[in-house]
Write a protein that holds these residues in place. Structure first.
Motif, PDB file in Angstrom:
ATOM      1  N   LEU A 152     -28.383  85.433  60.668  1.00 27.73           N
ATOM      2  CA  LEU A 152     -27.225  84.944  61.420  1.00 27.73           C
ATOM      3  C   LEU A 152     -26.235  84.261  60.487  1.00 27.73           C
ATOM      4  O   LEU A 152     -25.705  83.208  60.787  1.00 27.73           O
ATOM      5  CB  LEU A 152     -27.695  83.969  62.506  1.00 27.73           C
ATOM      6  CG  LEU A 152     -28.728  84.520  63.495  1.00 27.73           C
ATOM      7  CD1 LEU A 152     -29.215  83.422  64.426  1.00 27.73           C
ATOM      8  CD2 LEU A 152     -28.161  85.686  64.292  1.00 27.73           C
ATOM      9  N   LEU A 153     -25.974  84.894  59.347  1.00 31.79           N
ATOM     10  CA  LEU A 153     -25.111  84.267  58.347  1.00 31.79           C
ATOM     11  C   LEU A 153     -23.928  85.134  57.940  1.00 31.79           C
ATOM     12  O   LEU A 153     -23.115  84.723  57.120  1.00 31.79           O
ATOM     13  CB  LEU A 153     -25.927  83.901  57.103  1.00 31.79           C
ATOM     14  CG  LEU A 153     -26.874  84.951  56.513  1.00 31.79           C
ATOM     15  CD1 LEU A 153     -26.179  86.074  55.808  1.00 31.79           C
ATOM     16  CD2 LEU A 153     -27.881  84.274  55.601  1.00 31.79           C
ATOM     17  N   ALA A 154     -23.821  86.337  58.502  1.00 28.17           N
ATOM     18  CA  ALA A 154     -22.823  87.271  57.986  1.00 28.17           C
ATOM     19  C   ALA A 154     -21.863  87.810  59.034  1.00 28.17           C
ATOM     20  O   ALA A 154     -21.070  88.684  58.733  1.00 28.17           O
ATOM     21  CB  ALA A 154     -23.536  88.443  57.294  1.00 28.17           C
ATOM     22  N   ASN A 155     -21.936  87.302  60.267  1.00 29.25           N
ATOM     23  CA  ASN A 155     -21.042  87.752  61.338  1.00 29.25           C
ATOM     24  C   ASN A 155     -21.097  89.266  61.548  1.00 29.25           C
ATOM     25  O   ASN A 155     -20.079  89.911  61.811  1.00 29.25           O
ATOM     26  CB  ASN A 155     -19.598  87.312  61.056  1.00 29.25           C
ATOM     27  CG  ASN A 155     -19.461  85.807  61.019  1.00 29.25           C
ATOM     28  OD1 ASN A 155     -20.349  85.077  61.457  1.00 29.25           O
ATOM     29  ND2 ASN A 155     -18.345  85.328  60.488  1.00 29.25           N
ATOM     30  N   GLU A 156     -22.299  89.820  61.399  1.00 28.50           N
ATOM     31  CA  GLU A 156     -22.486  91.252  61.618  1.00 28.50           C
ATOM     32  C   GLU A 156     -22.731  91.524  63.099  1.00 28.50           C
ATOM     33  O   GLU A 156     -23.119  90.638  63.851  1.00 28.50           O
ATOM     34  CB  GLU A 156     -23.680  91.746  60.790  1.00 28.50           C
ATOM     35  CG  GLU A 156     -23.480  91.572  59.300  1.00 28.50           C
ATOM     36  CD  GLU A 156     -24.790  91.411  58.539  1.00 28.50           C
ATOM     37  OE1 GLU A 156     -24.873  91.922  57.413  1.00 28.50           O
ATOM     38  OE2 GLU A 156     -25.721  90.767  59.073  1.00 28.50           O
ATOM     39  N   ASN A 157     -22.521  92.756  63.512  1.00 29.10           N
ATOM     40  CA  ASN A 157     -22.790  93.162  64.889  1.00 29.10           C
ATOM     41  C   ASN A 157     -24.278  93.490  65.001  1.00 29.10           C
ATOM     42  O   ASN A 157     -24.727  94.499  64.446  1.00 29.10           O
ATOM     43  CB  ASN A 157     -21.946  94.373  65.268  1.00 29.10           C
ATOM     44  CG  ASN A 157     -22.103  94.765  66.730  1.00 29.10           C
ATOM     45  OD1 ASN A 157     -23.076  94.402  67.385  1.00 29.10           O
ATOM     46  ND2 ASN A 157     -21.148  95.519  67.241  1.00 29.10           N
ATOM     47  N   PRO A 158     -25.065  92.685  65.712  1.00 34.06           N
ATOM     48  CA  PRO A 158     -26.507  92.922  65.775  1.00 34.06           C
ATOM     49  C   PRO A 158     -26.871  94.165  66.583  1.00 34.06           C
ATOM     50  O   PRO A 158     -28.006  94.641  66.509  1.00 34.06           O
ATOM     51  CB  PRO A 158     -27.033  91.660  66.458  1.00 34.06           C
ATOM     52  CG  PRO A 158     -25.916  91.218  67.339  1.00 34.06           C
ATOM     53  CD  PRO A 158     -24.668  91.533  66.546  1.00 34.06           C
ATOM     54  N   LEU A 159     -25.926  94.705  67.356  1.00 29.19           N
ATOM     55  CA  LEU A 159     -26.191  95.879  68.183  1.00 29.19           C
ATOM     56  C   LEU A 159     -25.998  97.177  67.411  1.00 29.19           C
ATOM     57  O   LEU A 159     -26.318  98.253  67.914  1.00 29.19           O
ATOM     58  CB  LEU A 159     -25.289  95.863  69.417  1.00 29.19           C
ATOM     59  CG  LEU A 159     -25.384  94.609  70.290  1.00 29.19           C
ATOM     60  CD1 LEU A 159     -24.441  94.710  71.474  1.00 29.19           C
ATOM     61  CD2 LEU A 159     -26.813  94.372  70.760  1.00 29.19           C
ATOM     62  N   GLY A 160     -25.460  97.073  66.198  1.00 25.14           N
ATOM     63  CA  GLY A 160     -25.272  98.263  65.378  1.00 25.14           C
ATOM     64  C   GLY A 160     -24.020  99.036  65.732  1.00 25.14           C
ATOM     65  O   GLY A 160     -23.097  98.513  66.361  1.00 25.14           O
ATOM     66  N   ILE A 161     -23.988 100.300  65.323  1.00 27.50           N
ATOM     67  CA  ILE A 161     -22.811 101.133  65.584  1.00 27.50           C
ATOM     68  C   ILE A 161     -23.064 101.989  66.821  1.00 27.50           C
ATOM     69  O   ILE A 161     -24.204 102.229  67.226  1.00 27.50           O
ATOM     70  CB  ILE A 161     -22.444 102.012  64.372  1.00 27.50           C
ATOM     71  CG1 ILE A 161     -23.532 103.054  64.097  1.00 27.50           C
ATOM     72  CG2 ILE A 161     -22.212 101.158  63.143  1.00 27.50           C
ATOM     73  CD1 ILE A 161     -23.174 104.028  63.000  1.00 27.50           C
TER      74      ILE A 161
END
Length: 390
Positions: free
Chosen positions: A63-72
């Motif tokens: 939870l440190l990179a502001n990525e989309n956890p749901l993927g593409i």
């Protein structure tokens, strides 16, 4: 690690994380001398760890990179797989359909759009272009510092204005601070790391007044997390001929952090000026481009990601408030709140519990910035947070 190490430099050196994570260093919120040292930040986040790479591999929750956890989106996956059949080719005419889609949505002409591998290249190009010959870049802090750090390396000076008490960009103060040496005004909306937004009407009025005098750069990496009612639609100002640059990325709601796709909206002359400093469209792979074209049209997936993000964000905000913590209202896929421990100790203990977060100091106050994951991931975050803070 040097505090001047940029996000991209660190990523190239480490080869660990996907590019374009949306991370930055911070100066205090109060206006400070331009040579003041940056406080905390992503590079420093790992400097106190004995073996940061080993710790990253052991994370239960990232939870440190502001990525989309749901993927593409599945539609993007299908398009990428199909595009592998022509993966031996460079992308050329394939940019046309995506530019047409963007132009129709934003109210600009295709000539006002420049594609790039993420928005980082656009920030780099703007940093070099506007720092040319010196001059001053006007902004508010704390904010996303990638472009700002680079402009100082290229010879410009940063003129920082404090955020408002609501942690928003102070538009009246920025207007009052414009002097003849200011070459560009840099605004991040929604702001990173605070997650706050500006009123669309106020931002439009600001741009209409300022852009005829000084170029306004709008870093809109998290714009897709806003509902239509909250989102400023400023492409019309570009269409009217105002000197505004909008930087966008597919790294966030589209989940393309590792695939790298973004774009700039600006006047054709400005895009040409920026293009001379970067490869831009020549650096975008045809597989990524075809996936991005599919994802851009997949409104249902974007709505789903936005809704799931809001649910997990609201859950986390309420849980933190129930624990007695004040949370800055966020419109993005991250949350920032003050903590009652020193940043290094807090990060070490959270990482020891398998939870990757970010910390930084603002005005001497330690803060945590946590990305929004899935509901299960945020439950793990809250459980880990309780263990660390007692």
């Amino acid at each position: 690690m040097s505090s001047q190490l940029t996000r991209r430099d660190w990523l190239r050196a480490s080869g660990l994380l996907t590019a374009g994570l949306g991370l930055s260093r911070f100066t205090p919120a109060k206006a400070a001398p331009t040579n003041a040292p940056f406080v905390s930040g992503f590079a420093n986040e790992f400097s106190f760890m004995d073996d940061p790479f080993e710790k990253m591999s052991k994370l239960k929750v990232r939870l440190l990179a502001n990525e989309n956890p749901l993927g593409i989106a599945q539609s993007a996956k299908d398009a990428i797989m199909k595009a592998t059949e022509i993966g031996n080719r460079y992308a050329w005419m394939e940019f046309g359909p995506l530019k047409k889609l963007i132009s129709e949505k934003e109210g600009v002409a295709p000539k006002n759009i420049l594609m790039s591998p993420g928005s980082s290249d656009i920030l780099l190009a703007a940093a070099e272009y506007f720092a040319k010959g010196g001059g001053t870049i006007l902004t508010c802090r704390p904010t996303y510092d990638d472009l700002l750090d680079k402009t100082t390396k290229f010879g410009a000076t940063i003129k920082p204005i404090p955020l408002t008490k609501e942690f928003k960009f102070d538009l009246p103060a920025l207007k009052a601070a414009i002097t003849p040496d200011v070459k560009m005004v840099y605004i991040v909306n929604p702001n990173n790391p605070t997650g706050t937004i500006l009123s669309p009407a106020e931002l439009e009025a600001f741009c209409r007044e300022v852009a005829p005098k000084v170029p306004v750069f709008l870093d809109e990496a998290y714009i897709d997390f806003l509902t239509p009612a909250d989102r400023p639609m400023l492409g019309k100002l570009v269409a009217e001929g105002l000197n505004i640059i909008q930087a966008r990325t597919f790294s966030k709601i589209h989940g393309f952090a590792g695939l790298r796709l973004g774009y700039a909206i600006a006047q054709p002359e400005m895009l040409k000026a920026l293009h001379q400093y970067i490869g831009a469209e020549g650096d975008v792979s045809i597989t990524t481009l075809m996936g991005g074209t599919a994802s851009y049209q997949d409104i249902a997936w974007q709505d789903h990601c936005r809704q799931e993000n809001a649910k997990a964000r609201d859950y986390t905000t309420k849980a933190l408030m129930n624990l007695g913590y004040e949370v800055i209202p966020s419109y993005t896929n991250f949350i920032m709140f003050p903590i009652r421990m020193k940043t290094a100790a807090f990060s070490n203990q959270m990482f020891a519990n398998g939870i990757g977060i970010q910390t930084r100091d603002v005005d001497g106050q330690p803060y945590c910035r946590v990305s929004v994951g899935t509901m299960d991931e945020m439950a793990l975050f809250i459980d880990g947070f309780k263990k660390v803070v007692g």
